[in-house]
Design an enzyme around this catalytic site. Sequence first.
Site, mmCIF file in Angstrom:
data_model
loop_
_atom_site.group_PDB
_atom_site.id
_atom_site.type_symbol
_atom_site.label_atom_id
_atom_site.label_comp_id
_atom_site.label_asym_id
_atom_site.label_seq_id
_atom_site.Cartn_x
_atom_site.Cartn_y
_atom_site.Cartn_z
ATOM 1 N N CYS A 1 -5.373 -0.223 -6.505
ATOM 2 C CA CYS A 1 -4.106 -0.103 -7.224
ATOM 3 C C CYS A 1 -3.891 1.157 -8.051
ATOM 4 O O CYS A 1 -2.778 1.684 -8.049
ATOM 5 C CB CYS A 1 -3.906 -1.332 -8.103
ATOM 6 S SG CYS A 1 -3.686 -2.798 -7.088
ATOM 7 N N PHE A 2 -4.892 1.627 -8.787
ATOM 8 C CA PHE A 2 -4.629 2.745 -9.702
ATOM 9 C C PHE A 2 -3.982 3.926 -8.975
ATOM 10 O O PHE A 2 -2.920 4.418 -9.365
ATOM 11 C CB PHE A 2 -5.923 3.205 -10.385
ATOM 12 C CG PHE A 2 -6.314 2.380 -11.587
ATOM 13 C CD1 PHE A 2 -5.518 1.336 -12.030
ATOM 14 C CD2 PHE A 2 -7.479 2.658 -12.283
ATOM 15 C CE1 PHE A 2 -5.883 0.578 -13.135
ATOM 16 C CE2 PHE A 2 -7.851 1.907 -13.392
ATOM 17 C CZ PHE A 2 -7.054 0.874 -13.813
ATOM 18 N N SER B 1 3.624 -9.174 -6.425
ATOM 19 C CA SER B 1 3.120 -7.866 -6.002
ATOM 20 C C SER B 1 3.592 -6.797 -6.980
ATOM 21 O O SER B 1 4.611 -6.960 -7.651
ATOM 22 C CB SER B 1 3.678 -7.494 -4.620
ATOM 23 O OG SER B 1 3.275 -8.409 -3.637
ATOM 24 N N SER C 1 -17.395 7.954 -15.342
ATOM 25 C CA SER C 1 -17.910 7.424 -14.071
ATOM 26 C C SER C 1 -17.727 8.451 -12.967
ATOM 27 O O SER C 1 -17.171 9.532 -13.181
ATOM 28 C CB SER C 1 -17.149 6.150 -13.697
ATOM 29 O OG SER C 1 -15.811 6.473 -13.383
ATOM 30 N N GLY D 1 -11.803 3.721 -8.644
ATOM 31 C CA GLY D 1 -11.398 3.306 -7.302
ATOM 32 C C GLY D 1 -10.542 2.065 -7.421
ATOM 33 O O GLY D 1 -9.977 1.788 -8.478
ATOM 34 N N GLY E 1 -15.687 8.222 -10.875
ATOM 35 C CA GLY E 1 -14.253 8.230 -10.562
ATOM 36 C C GLY E 1 -13.751 6.821 -10.352
ATOM 37 O O GLY E 1 -14.510 5.964 -9.878
ATOM 38 N N PRO F 1 0.811 -1.223 0.000
ATOM 39 C CA PRO F 1 0.000 0.000 0.000
ATOM 40 C C PRO F 1 0.842 1.269 0.000
ATOM 41 O O PRO F 1 2.067 1.213 0.163
ATOM 42 C CB PRO F 1 -0.783 -0.114 1.314
ATOM 43 C CG PRO F 1 0.095 -0.938 2.202
ATOM 44 C CD PRO F 1 0.806 -1.900 1.311
HETATM 45 P P1 NAD Z 1 -4.390 -8.190 -0.354
HETATM 46 O O1 NAD Z 1 -4.289 -7.195 0.731
HETATM 47 O O2 NAD Z 1 -5.754 -8.685 -0.771
HETATM 48 O O3 NAD Z 1 -3.534 -9.497 0.030
HETATM 49 C C1 NAD Z 1 -2.256 -9.461 0.559
HETATM 50 C C2 NAD Z 1 -2.131 -10.538 1.640
HETATM 51 O O4 NAD Z 1 -0.768 -10.641 2.028
HETATM 52 C C3 NAD Z 1 -2.930 -10.256 2.910
HETATM 53 O O5 NAD Z 1 -3.860 -11.290 3.137
HETATM 54 C C4 NAD Z 1 -1.865 -10.169 4.008
HETATM 55 O O6 NAD Z 1 -2.286 -10.713 5.244
HETATM 56 C C5 NAD Z 1 -0.738 -10.997 3.411
HETATM 57 N N1 NAD Z 1 0.584 -10.700 3.991
HETATM 58 C C6 NAD Z 1 1.175 -9.500 4.188
HETATM 59 N N2 NAD Z 1 2.411 -9.655 4.701
HETATM 60 C C7 NAD Z 1 2.613 -10.993 4.850
HETATM 61 C C8 NAD Z 1 3.695 -11.779 5.323
HETATM 62 N N3 NAD Z 1 4.836 -11.201 5.716
HETATM 63 N N4 NAD Z 1 3.556 -13.117 5.335
HETATM 64 C C9 NAD Z 1 2.408 -13.707 4.924
HETATM 65 N N5 NAD Z 1 1.353 -13.001 4.440
HETATM 66 C C10 NAD Z 1 1.442 -11.660 4.412
HETATM 67 O O7 NAD Z 1 -3.626 -7.575 -1.604
HETATM 68 P P2 NAD Z 1 -3.879 -7.880 -3.164
HETATM 69 O O8 NAD Z 1 -5.017 -7.073 -3.666
HETATM 70 O O9 NAD Z 1 -3.865 -9.352 -3.372
HETATM 71 O O10 NAD Z 1 -2.565 -7.243 -3.785
HETATM 72 C C11 NAD Z 1 -1.310 -7.848 -3.617
HETATM 73 C C12 NAD Z 1 -0.317 -7.208 -4.567
HETATM 74 O O11 NAD Z 1 -0.735 -7.438 -5.923
HETATM 75 C C13 NAD Z 1 -0.198 -5.697 -4.427
HETATM 76 O O12 NAD Z 1 1.138 -5.334 -4.670
HETATM 77 C C14 NAD Z 1 -1.066 -5.165 -5.552
HETATM 78 O O13 NAD Z 1 -0.615 -3.908 -6.021
HETATM 79 C C15 NAD Z 1 -0.870 -6.205 -6.629
HETATM 80 N N6 NAD Z 1 -1.991 -6.344 -7.576
HETATM 81 C C16 NAD Z 1 -3.275 -6.319 -7.144
HETATM 82 C C17 NAD Z 1 -4.313 -6.516 -8.045
HETATM 83 C C18 NAD Z 1 -5.744 -6.486 -7.622
HETATM 84 O O14 NAD Z 1 -6.610 -6.463 -8.483
HETATM 85 N N7 NAD Z 1 -6.056 -6.477 -6.342
HETATM 86 C C19 NAD Z 1 -4.017 -6.773 -9.392
HETATM 87 C C20 NAD Z 1 -2.682 -6.811 -9.802
HETATM 88 C C21 NAD Z 1 -1.676 -6.603 -8.878
HETATM 89 C C1 UGA Z 2 -6.830 -2.619 -12.559
HETATM 90 C C2 UGA Z 2 -6.311 -3.015 -13.949
HETATM 91 O O1 UGA Z 2 -7.405 -3.020 -14.857
HETATM 92 C C3 UGA Z 2 -5.656 -4.390 -13.899
HETATM 93 O O2 UGA Z 2 -5.107 -4.688 -15.168
HETATM 94 C C4 UGA Z 2 -4.559 -4.384 -12.840
HETATM 95 O O3 UGA Z 2 -3.975 -5.656 -12.729
HETATM 96 C C5 UGA Z 2 -5.158 -3.997 -11.508
HETATM 97 O O4 UGA Z 2 -5.774 -2.682 -11.634
HETATM 98 C C6 UGA Z 2 -4.152 -3.871 -10.412
HETATM 99 O O5 UGA Z 2 -2.982 -3.700 -10.632
HETATM 100 O O6 UGA Z 2 -4.657 -3.912 -9.291
HETATM 101 P P1 UGA Z 2 -8.965 -3.218 -11.092
HETATM 102 O O7 UGA Z 2 -8.539 -2.047 -10.282
HETATM 103 O O8 UGA Z 2 -9.250 -4.487 -10.405
HETATM 104 O O9 UGA Z 2 -7.855 -3.542 -12.201
HETATM 105 O O10 UGA Z 2 -10.275 -2.844 -11.942
HETATM 106 P P2 UGA Z 2 -10.511 -1.955 -13.258
HETATM 107 O O11 UGA Z 2 -11.441 -2.678 -14.124
HETATM 108 O O12 UGA Z 2 -9.260 -1.476 -13.861
HETATM 109 O O13 UGA Z 2 -11.285 -0.702 -12.663
HETATM 110 C C7 UGA Z 2 -10.634 0.264 -11.864
HETATM 111 C C8 UGA Z 2 -11.581 1.423 -11.596
HETATM 112 O O14 UGA Z 2 -11.762 2.196 -12.790
HETATM 113 C C9 UGA Z 2 -12.975 0.987 -11.161
HETATM 114 O O15 UGA Z 2 -13.447 1.842 -10.142
HETATM 115 C C10 UGA Z 2 -13.793 1.137 -12.417
HETATM 116 O O16 UGA Z 2 -15.154 1.347 -12.166
HETATM 117 C C11 UGA Z 2 -13.139 2.354 -13.048
HETATM 118 N N1 UGA Z 2 -13.348 2.436 -14.510
HETATM 119 C C12 UGA Z 2 -12.798 1.505 -15.321
HETATM 120 C C13 UGA Z 2 -14.083 3.487 -15.035
HETATM 121 O O17 UGA Z 2 -14.579 4.360 -14.303
HETATM 122 N N2 UGA Z 2 -14.252 3.552 -16.396
HETATM 123 C C14 UGA Z 2 -13.726 2.630 -17.235
HETATM 124 O O18 UGA Z 2 -13.912 2.755 -18.465
HETATM 125 C C15 UGA Z 2 -12.982 1.578 -16.690
#
Ligand code: NAD
Ligand code: UGA
Length: 464
Positions: free
Chosen positions: A277-278, A132, A270, A274, A272, A94
């Site tokens: 990650c973005f 990550s 939209s 959320g 905005g 984060p």
């Molecule tokens: P998340 O918070 O859902 O999951 C992370 C998990 O890691 C938690 O359950 C936490 O308890 C665990 N954790 C933290 N420290 C630990 C440790 N030392 N040992 C064991 N477990 C531990 O996070 P997420 O959404 O899965 O995102 C993870 C990474 O992937 C981030 O870097 C994020 O930017 C990236 N990412 C997320 C998405 C998405 O759509 N959520 C997509 C692509 C990439």
């Molecule tokens: C985004 C990327 O799309 C993934 O490729 C990436 O892996 C991920 O972030 C990440 O690194 O966490 P995610 O955040 O799960 O995925 O969802 P999106 O579909 O990208 O939507 C993000 C936000 O943008 C949402 O709030 C969605 O409603 C908004 N959005 C998306 C819009 O307002 N307009 C659009 O046209 C598209």
Amino acid sequence: MNITNICCIGAGYVGGPTMAVIAEKCPHIKVTVVDLNEKRIAAWNDKDINNIPIYEPGLNEIVAHARGRNLFFSTDVDKAIDEAQLIFISVNTPTKTYGTGKGMAADLKHIELCARQIAKVAKNDKIIVEKSTLPVRTAEAIKSILDNTGNGVQFQILSNPEFLAEGTAVVDLLNPDRVLIGGETTVEGQKAIDALVEVYANWVPKDRILKTNVWSSELSKLTANAFLAQRVSSINAISELCEKTEANVNEVAKAIGMDSRIGSKFLKASVGFGGSCFQKDILNLVYISKAFGLHEVADYWEQVIIMNDHQKRRFSKNIVQTLYNTVSGKKIAFLGWAFKKDTNDTRESAAIYVADDLINEQASVALYDPKVSYQQALSDLDYLDTRTPAENEKYLMASGDAYEACQNAHAIAILTEWDEFKAYDWQKIYDNMLKPAFVFDGRNLLDADKMRAIGFVYQSIGSR
Ligand code: NAD
Ligand code: UGA
């Protein structure tokens, strides 16, 4: 190296679904997902498959099929590290909330803890995979920790960022546009890359598996998210101009999207963007750029966030203005709290900020979301720390369903584009609301003409 044992540290939105799909597609590989969070692991192991902690269409079926066969969820981190040949690090990264880089830089404390744990436990050579999203050059720090605190075993660090989007995670994982793997350019580095390629090649065509150096891979992930978010902020900027000029943002988006150089995806105006990650990843990019003295680069990307904050704020401001400049004591129904449809994730959802603004104006917010609990929404508001938890509880009201939320409401705000909202009996909802009955559609989800024909004062994003 033929991989038969994989461990993933972090059983979250990425680690859980990604490992479930690897296990499903590679029955010959034992996949163990570990986490410190005992409740989360217990939920992944829950006998009732509907209780797994993450809602994603299609995920239950895959977990139910692979769990106990070659997919395991555990809190025994050391054992899983010890047994694995390849370890994914998929912990949360984060935005820092303290110290240098507060509010901008990625907090890498969980990553460092993982590296130290792996170094302590590993007794034989291992491939470590950054799953990550990390600042460019993080692999350098991980390598330094592993090499300096380890037991003399060899580590190869790969970067393999995840591009899945929530709500479509399973489809994205089963059929990715590409899989990106970055590694060292040495012979050992290439061998490690190839070992991971062979895992993905069980279901991903090889021409979609890209090999790069580590730094390109790390930076590509931040760049992809920055470009995607930039499209949303760009169309949202145009939406405000549409509202002033009688242009319609849906029509503009269609018109520009048909230019194949622009493309039609990700142009939905939209309330905005959320999600977890973005914002975090752009702030990270801005921070890195500043650290290199690249101020114009930093300002360019920061504007994407500034525009997004503006879009959320102007949505709530418009509600107040339209409701005769006061919402004090008025009931406003919120349809949707998740940051997009088909997920139970609420991190950085626009709904939280819109609710916070309206509660500042003393509105009562009646919430309904098909997958988000009242408790979750309450804790999202508490996290902002704008007022006491007791006050949040007073102003945010739970509703069993959407009809109850809208009953006797002055206005409805649509914050998430859940499909079920389209199928509601809007005449019935209208009949049970106070008049004039306002709808503020933050997702351009409903048919404006039909809503107006019923009698609603209907406003959407980017058209009047
Ligand atoms: P998340 O918070 O859902 O999951 C992370 C998990 O890691 C938690 O359950 C936490 O308890 C665990 N954790 C933290 N420290 C630990 C440790 N030392 N040992 C064991 N477990 C531990 O996070 P997420 O959404 O899965 O995102 C993870 C990474 O992937 C981030 O870097 C994020 O930017 C990236 N990412 C997320 C998405 C998405 O759509 N959520 C997509 C692509 C990439
Ligand atoms: C985004 C990327 O799309 C993934 O490729 C990436 O892996 C991920 O972030 C990440 O690194 O966490 P995610 O955040 O799960 O995925 O969802 P999106 O579909 O990208 O939507 C993000 C936000 O943008 C949402 O709030 C969605 O409603 C908004 N959005 C998306 C819009 O307002 N307009 C659009 O046209 C598209």
